[in-house]
Motif scaffolding. Structure first.
Motif, PDB file in Angstrom:
ATOM      1  N   LEU A 381      -2.083  -8.323  -1.648  1.00  0.00           N
ATOM      2  CA  LEU A 381      -1.309  -7.097  -1.459  1.00  0.00           C
ATOM      3  C   LEU A 381      -1.400  -6.573  -0.034  1.00  0.00           C
ATOM      4  CD1 LEU A 381      -2.295  -5.219  -4.757  1.00  0.00           C
ATOM      5  CD2 LEU A 381      -0.232  -6.567  -4.321  1.00  0.00           C
ATOM      6  N   SER A 382      -2.558  -6.710   0.601  1.00  0.00           N
ATOM      7  CA  SER A 382      -2.702  -6.256   1.986  1.00  0.00           C
ATOM      8  C   SER A 382      -3.801  -7.055   2.661  1.00  0.00           C
ATOM      9  CB  SER A 382      -3.016  -4.759   2.052  1.00  0.00           C
ATOM     10  OG  SER A 382      -4.321  -4.488   1.569  1.00  0.00           O
ATOM     11  N   ASN A 383      -3.626  -7.251   3.955  1.00  0.00           N
ATOM     12  CA  ASN A 383      -4.620  -7.921   4.788  1.00  0.00           C
ATOM     13  C   ASN A 383      -4.570  -7.226   6.143  1.00  0.00           C
ATOM     14  OD1 ASN A 383      -6.409  -9.614   6.023  1.00  0.00           O
ATOM     15  ND2 ASN A 383      -4.989 -11.339   6.209  1.00  0.00           N
ATOM     16  N   GLN A 384      -5.593  -6.458   6.449  1.00  0.00           N
ATOM     17  CA  GLN A 384      -5.530  -5.625   7.638  1.00  0.00           C
ATOM     18  C   GLN A 384      -6.921  -5.415   8.223  1.00  0.00           C
ATOM     19  OE1 GLN A 384      -3.656  -2.237   5.806  1.00  0.00           O
ATOM     20  NE2 GLN A 384      -5.582  -1.321   5.157  1.00  0.00           N
ATOM     21  N   SER A 431       1.084  -1.617  10.707  1.00  0.00           N
ATOM     22  CA  SER A 431       0.136  -1.261  11.765  1.00  0.00           C
ATOM     23  C   SER A 431       0.365   0.187  12.214  1.00  0.00           C
ATOM     24  CB  SER A 431       0.287  -2.197  12.963  1.00  0.00           C
ATOM     25  OG  SER A 431       0.057  -3.541  12.588  1.00  0.00           O
ATOM     26  N   GLY A 432      -0.695   0.824  12.692  1.00  0.00           N
ATOM     27  CA  GLY A 432      -0.545   2.213  13.134  1.00  0.00           C
ATOM     28  C   GLY A 432      -1.792   2.728  13.807  1.00  0.00           C
ATOM     29  N   ASN A 474      -3.358   4.823   1.238  1.00  0.00           N
ATOM     30  CA  ASN A 474      -1.983   5.151   1.612  1.00  0.00           C
ATOM     31  C   ASN A 474      -1.118   5.256   0.354  1.00  0.00           C
ATOM     32  OD1 ASN A 474       0.507   5.449   2.805  1.00  0.00           O
ATOM     33  ND2 ASN A 474       0.553   3.430   3.760  1.00  0.00           N
ATOM     34  N   PRO A 475      -0.584   6.442   0.041  1.00  0.00           N
ATOM     35  CA  PRO A 475       0.230   6.582  -1.177  1.00  0.00           C
ATOM     36  C   PRO A 475       1.578   5.877  -1.068  1.00  0.00           C
ATOM     37  CG  PRO A 475       0.273   8.622   0.078  1.00  0.00           C
ATOM     38  CD  PRO A 475      -0.729   7.734   0.748  1.00  0.00           C
ATOM     39  N   GLY A 480      -1.921  -0.034   5.272  1.00  0.00           N
ATOM     40  CA  GLY A 480      -1.450   0.939   6.244  1.00  0.00           C
ATOM     41  C   GLY A 480      -2.205   2.254   6.144  1.00  0.00           C
ATOM     42  N   PHE A 481      -1.979   3.128   7.130  1.00  0.00           N
ATOM     43  CA  PHE A 481      -2.600   4.448   7.161  1.00  0.00           C
ATOM     44  C   PHE A 481      -1.763   5.460   6.391  1.00  0.00           C
ATOM     45  CE2 PHE A 481      -5.084   3.941  11.399  1.00  0.00           C
ATOM     46  CZ  PHE A 481      -6.205   3.531  10.693  1.00  0.00           C
ATOM     47  N   ASN A 482      -2.450   6.455   5.847  1.00  0.00           N
ATOM     48  CA  ASN A 482      -1.795   7.654   5.340  1.00  0.00           C
ATOM     49  C   ASN A 482      -1.426   8.499   6.559  1.00  0.00           C
ATOM     50  OD1 ASN A 482      -0.993  10.032   4.141  1.00  0.00           O
ATOM     51  ND2 ASN A 482      -2.764  10.194   2.777  1.00  0.00           N
TER      52      ASN A 482
END
Length: 687
Positions: A381-384, A431-432, A474-475, A480-482
């Protein structure tokens, strides 16, 4: 698991038997020592304000928890046992283990995991990450803690972001001032709880050392709340010269807990011990493994100068399974601090100036996989990766004006950087960056017209940037960031008086006000149940009174009471104006009575009360308060050069049902029930 626990017992016994008994020096067992129960609190010197300062000269609400009080803890596994008699502090023990939620004056009340708004120091090394978030207190073995200082109120000018509520300064035991000493401690009780600890230590020349190892485990009160923990801690104090002290520290910890999640009101009525229907099918759990290597020290220079410093590196491996995902994180966290102190004596005026800087970094490698059930991983689902760093610079000044006045001032600048790199190969790049900075100040004064009592007052600012957990949940997406979060800021005042009456009564009473802007709120969304998200709701104001009282009517009896009054409400936005802050009872009281009929026997009884509280910012539902009663007894004696202590305790002796922890949830799964009556017994052997 049982075999592993038994093996740990055998290892600890072997460790003690293998020691040369003729060289062993007894460690202190509190119940076996004939010491007065009443201690004048003015004898303490505190270091939580980043300066070594007598308590009477500290213009801040500060409580010291001594080894005598810590010896009375029934299980020695969590901070809630240690801070019962600290007003203004609320600790919710979610599953009757070491996973807790802690707040000071309502700062940190909404954290889903870990501790927010409180600076945590363990032997001078911070447990907080660069954002001010302390993921847990698993590194602390409370059976080895020597004393605890709790400074309440905004302390951003001292420690920067993440200390808006205050400071908790934990100091562990040193080794005995003899060649070699050792101790074995074993505890067992309700719900198959077991803990074993062994430690050795001593002094040889200019080196003092202590090494401890412990293992604990329990089946838990509710279904799917089993936990176990392992802890190794080594501390060495080296004084190569009278002007130099260096303290290396090594720590390793592992903590696993099954997560039963909350229940709705109907489920609580049906079966308080059941797990949430999602918890077992998705095998919800948390696992933390952490290694810490650190060093602190002080170098005394000519002309009343000294330099304090520390450096550390921490590596953590974290896993968590929730219904939507299985998450893996690797944390690499280095940090360092340096502080220069100058002490000037101008006769009746003394000046103490400190100038210093804290730097800290953190890299988090994170990936999440879809949970197919039983924590079986499927789609990525995510890789960060998240990179964080903070730098803070501070200036502190304390002026003593004769023997009656002390004035303190502090100024600090903090800059916190967060960046996220989305490494998942798909069309959307999450990204952020999220950066926060703030300059904060603090000013206070203490006045001691008589030796028996003093007045203190201060004004301070708080700075609470979004922490790792708040940013990373993150909703909008998995990953990613909220991005909508901003830092909360606060400022407040307090006025207090503390002292003693005669030789049998001491007291400490503080009134405070705190105004917070962009206060945080917790919420959940139906598409990702049992996950927690954060937002800036608005503004709030807090008024409160914190009272600590001790009374020794006769030498063998000590009565202590802590009372907290909290009036915490939102002032903005208009739709929430006047609503109470969640998880904030108006009244909290803890009363403890200890009787020592003979030197080696201690008998204690205590009562704790909390009034009702609301579970959400809308104040849609309130939870009933509770009153609990506890009993304990300990007997110590010496035989053949050994000190022994046996102890027994009963918690919640009236079997009262109550709720341990609440959280907002759209489908009503807000309640986590607490255990009924619990029984524990322990044996301590010191050689």
């Amino acid at each position: 698991m049982k075999n592993l626990f038994c093996a740990s017992h055998l290892f600890l016994i072997f460790l003690m038997v293998a020691s040369p008994l003729h060289a062993v020096e007894p460690l202190t067992i509190a119940a076996a020592v004939d010491t007065p129960l009443y201690v004048n609190p003015f004898v303490y010197t505190v270091t939580a304000p980043r300066m070594e300062i007598p308590l009477r000269q500290s213009p801040a609400a500060t409580t010291v928890v001594t080894d005598e009080q810590l010896q009375a803890m029934p299980r020695t596994i969590a901070v809630d046992e240690a801070v019962k008699l600290v007003p203004g502090v609320r600790v919710e023990n979610q599953a009757d283990g070491s996973r807790v939620h802690m707040s000071i004056r309502g700062q940190g009340i909404l954290t889903e995991r870990g501790i927010r708004g409180i600076k945590i120091l363990l032997d001078g090394l911070p447990l907080n990450d660069p954002t001010g978030f302390a993921p847990d207190l698993y590194d602390v073995d409370w059976a080895t803690v020597q004393r605890l200082e709790v400074l309440r109120g905004p302390a951003a000018a001292l420690y920067g972001g993440g200390s808006s509520g205050g400071v908790v300064n934990i100091t562990t035991q040193d080794g005995p001032e003899k060649p070699l000493g050792g101790e074995i401690y074993s505890n067992a009780g309700s719900y198959n709880f077991e803990k074993a600890l062994g430690q050795i230590g001593g002094t040889s020349g200019d080196v003092n050392y202590r090494v401890s190892a412990s293992r604990m485990q329990s089946d838990g009160y509710r279904v799917h709340t089993a936990y176990h923990g392992n802890n190794i801690y080594a501390k060495l104090r080296w004084d190569p010269t009278p002007s130099v002290r260096i303290t290396p520290i090594f720590a390793w910890t592992e903590y696993f807990n099954e997560n039963a999640e909350g229940l709705n009101a109907l489920q609580v009525q049906q079966d308080r011990r059941m797990a949430n229907p999602d918890a077992v099918p998705f095998n919800e759990y948390q696992l933390t493994r952490r290694f810490t290597n650190g060093l602190s020290g002080v170098i005394k220079l000519p002309r009343q100068q000294d330099i304090q410093f520390n450096g550390f590196f921490r590596m953590s491996l974290f896993e968590e399974a929730v219904p939507s995902s299985v998450q893996h994180r690797t944390f690499l966290t280095p940090g360092a601090s340096v502080q220069y102190n100058r002490h000037c004596d101008f006769g009746w005026v003394k000046n103490h100036v400190s100038l210093g800087s804290d730097v800290q970094g953190q890299n988090i490698a994170e990936n999440r996989f879809k949970n197919l059930g039983r924590a079986r991983q499927d789609t990525l689902l995510s890789n960060q990766s998240i990179n964080q760093n903070t730098i803070g610079a501070f200036l502190l000044d304390r002026v003593e004006l004769g023997s009656q006045w002390s004035v303190n001032a502090g100024l600090r600048y903090d800059h916190i950087r967060n960046s996220l790199l989305d490494d998942k190969a798909d069309a959307q790049d999450l990204s952020g960056k999220a950066n926060f900075e703030k300059t904060t100040a603090r000013f206070g004064a203490a006045f001691t017209p008589r030796r028996e009592w003093n007045l203190y007052a201060n004004w301070g600012q708080g700075f609470l940037p979004p922490a790792t957990e708040e940013l990373a949940n993150n909703p909008a997406q998995q990953g990613g960031f909220n991005a909508g979060l901003a830092a909360a800021t606060s400022q407040g005042e307090e006025l207090g008086v503390r002292g003693e009456i005669g030789q049998s009564v001491y007291y400490d009473v503080t009134g405070f006000h705190l105004q917070t802007d962009k206060d945080f709120d917790r919420y959940r969304i139906s598409s990702r149940p049992l996950e927690t998200f954060y937002r800036n709701l608005g503004s709030s104001r807090r008024y409160g009174v914190e009272t600590l009282l001790g009374w020794s009517p006769v030498k063998s009896v000590l009565v202590q009471a802590a009372y907290t009054y909290s009036d915490f409400t939102y002032t903005k936005p208009d739709t929430f104006k006047g609503n109470r802050l969640p998880n904030s009872p108006v009244h909290m009281t803890y009363v403890d009575v200890e009787w020592r009929p003979v030197a080696d026997l201690r008998i204690g009884a205590s009562s704790e009360m909390q009034s009702k509280w609301t579970i959400d910012s809308q104040n849609s539902v309130f939870v009933n308060g509770y009153t609990l009663y506890h009993l304990r007894a300990a007997y110590g004696w010496s035989i053949a050069g050994m000190n022994l202590e046996i102890a027994a305790s009963v918690r919640n002796i009236l079997n009262t049902p109550y709720i341990a922890f609440t959280e907002p949830d759209p489908d009503g799964n807000s309640y986590q029930p607490a255990p009924r009556a619990e029984y524990f017994g322990s044996l301590r052997l010191a050689l």
